[in-house]
Motif scaffolding. Structure first.
Motif, PDB file in Angstrom:
ATOM      1  N   LEU A   1      14.484   3.164  24.103  1.00  0.00           N
ATOM      2  CA  LEU A   1      14.310   1.781  24.522  1.00  0.00           C
ATOM      3  C   LEU A   1      14.582   0.831  23.359  1.00  0.00           C
ATOM      4  CD1 LEU A   1      13.562   1.093  27.387  1.00  0.00           C
ATOM      5  CD2 LEU A   1      11.268   0.497  26.599  1.00  0.00           C
ATOM      6  N   ALA A   2      14.142   1.240  22.152  1.00  0.00           N
ATOM      7  CA  ALA A   2      14.334   0.401  20.974  1.00  0.00           C
ATOM      8  C   ALA A   2      15.812   0.285  20.628  1.00  0.00           C
ATOM      9  CB  ALA A   2      13.563   0.983  19.797  1.00  0.00           C
ATOM     10  N   MET A   3      16.595   1.300  21.032  1.00  0.00           N
ATOM     11  CA  MET A   3      18.005   1.302  20.680  1.00  0.00           C
ATOM     12  C   MET A   3      18.857   0.586  21.718  1.00  0.00           C
ATOM     13  SD  MET A   3      20.312   4.552  19.925  1.00  0.00           S
ATOM     14  CE  MET A   3      21.799   4.106  20.719  1.00  0.00           C
ATOM     15  N   ALA A   4      18.302   0.386  22.915  1.00  0.00           N
ATOM     16  CA  ALA A   4      19.084  -0.178  24.011  1.00  0.00           C
ATOM     17  C   ALA A   4      19.790  -1.494  23.667  1.00  0.00           C
ATOM     18  CB  ALA A   4      18.203  -0.337  25.247  1.00  0.00           C
ATOM     19  N   PRO A   5      19.123  -2.437  22.953  1.00  0.00           N
ATOM     20  CA  PRO A   5      19.790  -3.718  22.699  1.00  0.00           C
ATOM     21  C   PRO A   5      21.144  -3.576  21.984  1.00  0.00           C
ATOM     22  CG  PRO A   5      17.487  -3.830  22.044  1.00  0.00           C
ATOM     23  CD  PRO A   5      17.761  -2.412  22.436  1.00  0.00           C
ATOM     24  N   PHE A   6      21.267  -2.589  21.094  1.00  0.00           N
ATOM     25  CA  PHE A   6      22.518  -2.451  20.338  1.00  0.00           C
ATOM     26  C   PHE A   6      23.686  -2.095  21.244  1.00  0.00           C
ATOM     27  CE2 PHE A   6      18.974  -1.319  17.600  1.00  0.00           C
ATOM     28  CZ  PHE A   6      19.088  -2.330  16.671  1.00  0.00           C
ATOM     29  N   GLY A   7      23.429  -1.146  22.169  1.00  0.00           N
ATOM     30  CA  GLY A   7      24.477  -0.775  23.107  1.00  0.00           C
ATOM     31  C   GLY A   7      24.843  -1.942  24.012  1.00  0.00           C
ATOM     32  N   LEU A   8      23.803  -2.661  24.458  1.00  0.00           N
ATOM     33  CA  LEU A   8      24.043  -3.810  25.340  1.00  0.00           C
ATOM     34  C   LEU A   8      24.909  -4.855  24.635  1.00  0.00           C
ATOM     35  CD1 LEU A   8      20.491  -4.308  26.934  1.00  0.00           C
ATOM     36  CD2 LEU A   8      22.528  -3.366  28.032  1.00  0.00           C
ATOM     37  N   ILE A   9      24.564  -5.161  23.370  1.00  0.00           N
ATOM     38  CA  ILE A   9      25.308  -6.163  22.611  1.00  0.00           C
ATOM     39  C   ILE A   9      26.756  -5.710  22.433  1.00  0.00           C
ATOM     40  CG2 ILE A   9      25.517  -7.238  20.325  1.00  0.00           C
ATOM     41  CD1 ILE A   9      22.366  -7.024  20.243  1.00  0.00           C
ATOM     42  N   CYS A  10      26.924  -4.422  22.140  1.00  0.00           N
ATOM     43  CA  CYS A  10      28.273  -3.886  21.959  1.00  0.00           C
ATOM     44  C   CYS A  10      29.084  -4.020  23.253  1.00  0.00           C
ATOM     45  CB  CYS A  10      28.171  -2.424  21.531  1.00  0.00           C
ATOM     46  SG  CYS A  10      29.472  -1.926  20.428  1.00  0.00           S
ATOM     47  N   GLY A  11      28.432  -3.777  24.380  1.00  0.00           N
ATOM     48  CA  GLY A  11      29.110  -3.908  25.664  1.00  0.00           C
ATOM     49  C   GLY A  11      29.493  -5.348  25.967  1.00  0.00           C
ATOM     50  N   VAL A  12      28.561  -6.280  25.708  1.00  0.00           N
ATOM     51  CA  VAL A  12      28.837  -7.701  25.936  1.00  0.00           C
ATOM     52  C   VAL A  12      30.013  -8.147  25.071  1.00  0.00           C
ATOM     53  CG1 VAL A  12      27.932 -10.049  25.623  1.00  0.00           C
ATOM     54  CG2 VAL A  12      26.475  -8.296  26.627  1.00  0.00           C
ATOM     55  N   LEU A  13      29.995  -7.715  23.807  1.00  0.00           N
ATOM     56  CA  LEU A  13      31.046  -8.089  22.858  1.00  0.00           C
ATOM     57  C   LEU A  13      32.408  -7.524  23.295  1.00  0.00           C
ATOM     58  CD1 LEU A  13      30.278  -9.747  20.385  1.00  0.00           C
ATOM     59  CD2 LEU A  13      30.501  -7.697  19.006  1.00  0.00           C
ATOM     60  N   SER A  14      32.410  -6.258  23.760  1.00  0.00           N
ATOM     61  CA  SER A  14      33.658  -5.627  24.213  1.00  0.00           C
ATOM     62  C   SER A  14      34.261  -6.424  25.360  1.00  0.00           C
ATOM     63  CB  SER A  14      33.399  -4.202  24.710  1.00  0.00           C
ATOM     64  OG  SER A  14      32.823  -3.428  23.706  1.00  0.00           O
ATOM     65  N   GLN A  15      33.391  -6.842  26.274  1.00  0.00           N
ATOM     66  CA  GLN A  15      33.863  -7.637  27.403  1.00  0.00           C
ATOM     67  C   GLN A  15      34.413  -8.968  26.895  1.00  0.00           C
ATOM     68  OE1 GLN A  15      32.746 -10.538  29.150  1.00  0.00           O
ATOM     69  NE2 GLN A  15      34.171 -10.149  30.840  1.00  0.00           N
ATOM     70  N   GLY A  16      33.692  -9.542  25.913  1.00  0.00           N
ATOM     71  CA  GLY A  16      34.084 -10.837  25.364  1.00  0.00           C
ATOM     72  C   GLY A  16      35.448 -10.828  24.692  1.00  0.00           C
ATOM     73  N   VAL A  17      35.821  -9.720  24.026  1.00  0.00           N
ATOM     74  CA  VAL A  17      37.123  -9.686  23.361  1.00  0.00           C
ATOM     75  C   VAL A  17      38.228  -9.209  24.286  1.00  0.00           C
ATOM     76  CG1 VAL A  17      36.114  -9.315  21.064  1.00  0.00           C
ATOM     77  CG2 VAL A  17      36.916  -7.344  22.377  1.00  0.00           C
ATOM     78  N   GLY A  18      37.884  -8.946  25.554  1.00  0.00           N
ATOM     79  CA  GLY A  18      38.922  -8.642  26.532  1.00  0.00           C
ATOM     80  C   GLY A  18      39.223  -7.169  26.743  1.00  0.00           C
ATOM     81  N   LEU A  19      38.319  -6.290  26.320  1.00  0.00           N
ATOM     82  CA  LEU A  19      38.527  -4.874  26.635  1.00  0.00           C
ATOM     83  C   LEU A  19      38.152  -4.634  28.094  1.00  0.00           C
ATOM     84  CD1 LEU A  19      37.026  -3.023  23.502  1.00  0.00           C
ATOM     85  CD2 LEU A  19      39.346  -3.856  23.864  1.00  0.00           C
ATOM     86  N   SER A  20      38.686  -3.550  28.676  1.00  0.00           N
ATOM     87  CA  SER A  20      38.298  -3.181  30.042  1.00  0.00           C
ATOM     88  C   SER A  20      37.047  -2.313  29.960  1.00  0.00           C
ATOM     89  CB  SER A  20      39.420  -2.400  30.720  1.00  0.00           C
ATOM     90  OG  SER A  20      39.541  -1.120  30.140  1.00  0.00           O
TER      91      SER A  20
END
Lengths: 238, 100
Positions: A25-44
């Motif tokens: 649970l403590a690690m979840a935010p990092f994955g979430l942020i990485c996913g948001v960022l990936s979407q933001g830079v235009g990855l699929s």
């Protein structure tokens, strides 16, 4: 004194996996942020998940996504990833009492999922006298599966919110590093390398705008100066 | 779901660079012991690296990330909770964004 031989059992893998569950649970935010960022830079979403699966290195992925271009600068992202993950080269050898006794995929597969947190857990398990090296693989698989899943969820969140460039949500990636710096602070010995890193990286960022050498230049200058300083102090005859 | 060949190439190179550290470090240091100087230098890499990423980003980003970083650090010092600190920092950055 006889030492029990090192084993590698499914039981050990399972125990490692279960020991990690409270930490996921403590690690979840990092994955979430990485996913948001990936979407933001235009990855699929497929690219986001693939990256999480094969790279599985949070800090490196966050830094690279911050410098992502289309097409990506292959040299810059490779070099940034390498330098950021160099610390791992010193993590594996600490576990050599376990790893030296294993063969084939048990060694090289366990190392593939070795990340900061599960490495630390495995070192403490080993130091407590644990002889089942499957623990490293189990803890690693727990973090790896959580990393891939939260990256995908983050991508979906990003696609739903559609944050524009400069949106405060993207600050989360930087906040991750501020938090890690606060945790890494070991005291006065860090002042000199950190000040040098701050000055050199800022100067290089200003001199070479639009490139990402500033990260490498700051990290290398700061750590070489501090490393040489510590080394000379330790060598000094007393 | 699209897969851009340049992006895939970047992921594969990043994966190889990462494994060169994860697996390659163990392999290399099984053959040769790292010298004390190399060990001393590598001990400082994670911290200086994050400083080198954060400081120029704050200078370039201006007020919003600077207030965000101050907020993150304040919550971190008060609570030592990572998730809470990130949330606090984003909230602080968000406040600046709304006021602009």
């Amino acid at each position: 004194m006889t030492v029990e031989p090192v084993t590698f059992t499914a039981k050990g893998v399972r125990r490692g996996y279960i020991d990690c569950l409270p930490l996921l649970l403590a690690m979840a935010p990092f994955g979430l942020i990485c996913g948001v960022l990936s979407q933001g830079v235009g990855l699929s979403i497929g690219e986001t998940v693939l990256m999480a699966m094969i790279v599985f290195a949070g800090s490196a992925q966050l830094v690279c996504l911050n410098i992502w271009t289309h097409p990506p600068d292959l040299l810059a992202v490779t070099l940034a990833t390498f330098v950021i993950n160099l610390r791992m080269a010193l993590m594996g050898p600490v576990l050599s009492p376990w790893l030296d006794q294993l063969r084939g995929w048990r060694v090289w597969g366990s190392l593939f999922v070795m990340a900061d947190q599960n490495w630390a857990m495995s070192v403490s398990e080993m130091n407590k006298g644990g002889r089942d090296a499957g623990y490293l693989l189990g803890t690693g698989l727990a973090f790896w599966s959580m990393w891939v899943a939260t990256s995908a969820v983050g991508f979906v969140l990003g696609a739903a919110v559609k944050p524009t460039p400069g949106h405060p949500l993207f600050f989360a990636a930087l906040a991750v590093f501020v938090v890690m710096l606060a945790q890494m602070w070991r005291g006065r010995a860090d002042i000199l390398p950190w000040v040098i890193a701050a000055l050199v990286s800022s100067a290089v960022a200003w001199l070479l705008p639009g490139t990402f050498w500033f990260i490498v230049a700051g990290a290398i200058s700061g750590s070489v100066v501090a490393g040489v300083r510590d080394h000379m102090r330790d060598e000094k005859p007393t | 779901m699209t897969f851009d060949p340049w992006n895939i190439a970047a992921f594969v190179l990043m994966a190889l660079a990462t494994y060169a550290c994860r697996g390659g470090g163990y392999w290399l240091f099984r053959q040769i012991k790292p010298s004390p100087l190399i060990r001393a230098i590598m001990k400082y890499i994670p911290g200086t690296l994050f400083v080198s990423f954060v400081v120029p980003s704050l200078i370039q980003g201006g007020l919003q990330p600077m207030v965000g970083a101050a907020g993150t650090l304040a919550v971190m010092l008060a609570t030592r909770n990572m998730a809470l600190s990130i949330a606090g920092g984003v909230a602080a950055a968000w406040a600046v964004w709304l006021l602009k």
